[in-house]
Scaffold this motif. Structure first.
Motif, PDB file in Angstrom:
ATOM      1  N   GLU A   5       0.817  -0.870  -0.191  1.00 38.45           N
ATOM      2  CA  GLU A   5       0.036   0.157   0.148  1.00 38.45           C
ATOM      3  C   GLU A   5       0.598   0.850   0.066  1.00 38.45           C
ATOM      4  O   GLU A   5       1.438   1.432   0.887  1.00 38.45           O
ATOM      5  CB  GLU A   5      -0.834  -0.495   0.755  1.00 38.45           C
ATOM      6  CG  GLU A   5      -2.047   1.370   1.008  1.00 38.45           C
ATOM      7  CD  GLU A   5      -2.636   0.766   2.199  1.00 38.45           C
ATOM      8  OE1 GLU A   5      -3.012   2.008   2.639  1.00 38.45           O
ATOM      9  OE2 GLU A   5      -2.651   0.419   3.311  1.00 38.45           O
ATOM     10  N   VAL A   7       1.745   4.924   0.805  1.00 35.65           N
ATOM     11  CA  VAL A   7       1.068   5.428   1.788  1.00 35.65           C
ATOM     12  C   VAL A   7       1.891   7.238   1.866  1.00 35.65           C
ATOM     13  O   VAL A   7       2.086   7.496   2.710  1.00 35.65           O
ATOM     14  CB  VAL A   7       1.612   5.203   3.740  1.00 35.65           C
ATOM     15  CG1 VAL A   7       0.539   4.142   3.986  1.00 35.65           C
ATOM     16  CG2 VAL A   7       2.727   5.139   4.215  1.00 35.65           C
ATOM     17  N   LYS A  10       3.245   9.778   4.811  1.00 33.52           N
ATOM     18  CA  LYS A  10       3.011   8.736   6.299  1.00 33.52           C
ATOM     19  C   LYS A  10       3.698   8.254   6.005  1.00 33.52           C
ATOM     20  O   LYS A  10       3.191   7.170   7.537  1.00 33.52           O
ATOM     21  CB  LYS A  10       1.343   9.176   5.694  1.00 33.52           C
ATOM     22  CG  LYS A  10       0.773   9.828   5.734  1.00 33.52           C
ATOM     23  CD  LYS A  10      -0.903   9.728   5.842  1.00 33.52           C
ATOM     24  CE  LYS A  10      -2.358  11.220   5.608  1.00 33.52           C
ATOM     25  NZ  LYS A  10      -3.041  11.040   5.113  1.00 33.52           N
ATOM     26  N   GLU A  14       2.828   5.742  10.048  1.00 32.91           N
ATOM     27  CA  GLU A  14       2.694   4.474   9.386  1.00 32.91           C
ATOM     28  C   GLU A  14       3.420   3.022   9.760  1.00 32.91           C
ATOM     29  O   GLU A  14       2.688   1.995  10.539  1.00 32.91           O
ATOM     30  CB  GLU A  14       1.832   4.589   8.024  1.00 32.91           C
ATOM     31  CG  GLU A  14       0.144   3.039   8.151  1.00 32.91           C
ATOM     32  CD  GLU A  14      -0.623   2.961   9.191  1.00 32.91           C
ATOM     33  OE1 GLU A  14      -1.321   2.097   8.871  1.00 32.91           O
ATOM     34  OE2 GLU A  14      -0.928   4.352   9.292  1.00 32.91           O
ATOM     35  N   ILE A  28       4.064  -1.989   3.084  1.00 34.90           N
ATOM     36  CA  ILE A  28       3.560  -0.302   3.152  1.00 34.90           C
ATOM     37  C   ILE A  28       5.112  -0.431   1.896  1.00 34.90           C
ATOM     38  O   ILE A  28       6.217  -0.641   2.370  1.00 34.90           O
ATOM     39  CB  ILE A  28       3.136   0.827   3.769  1.00 34.90           C
ATOM     40  CG1 ILE A  28       3.985   0.294   5.166  1.00 34.90           C
ATOM     41  CG2 ILE A  28       1.669   0.492   4.758  1.00 34.90           C
ATOM     42  CD1 ILE A  28       3.984   1.555   6.294  1.00 34.90           C
TER      43      ILE A  28
END
Length: 59
Positions: A5, A7, A10, A14, A28
């Motif tokens: 993912e 992000v 961030k 995260e 991530i």
């Protein structure tokens, strides 16, 4: 196939949240400042820095 993912900026927050169990565990990817990467490594957050972006402005 990239299932991580994104992000974005961030990433540090995260990654830290996942490490401490405050966010669901998952793969991530994103960006972080050099200082943030160093802090994550010092905290024992498992990350793999893939590239280095110069954080300094050049005139």
């Amino acid at each position: 196939m990239n299932s991580a993912e994104d992000v974005g900026e961030k990433f540090a927050a995260e990654a830290r949240a996942i490490h401490y169990g405050d966010s669901p565990e998952r793969s991530i990817r994103g960006t972080a400042k050099t200082e943030e990467v160093i802090e994550l490594i010092e905290e024992g957050v498992p990350i793999v820095p893939l590239g280095v972006k110069n954080d300094r402005k050049v005139n």
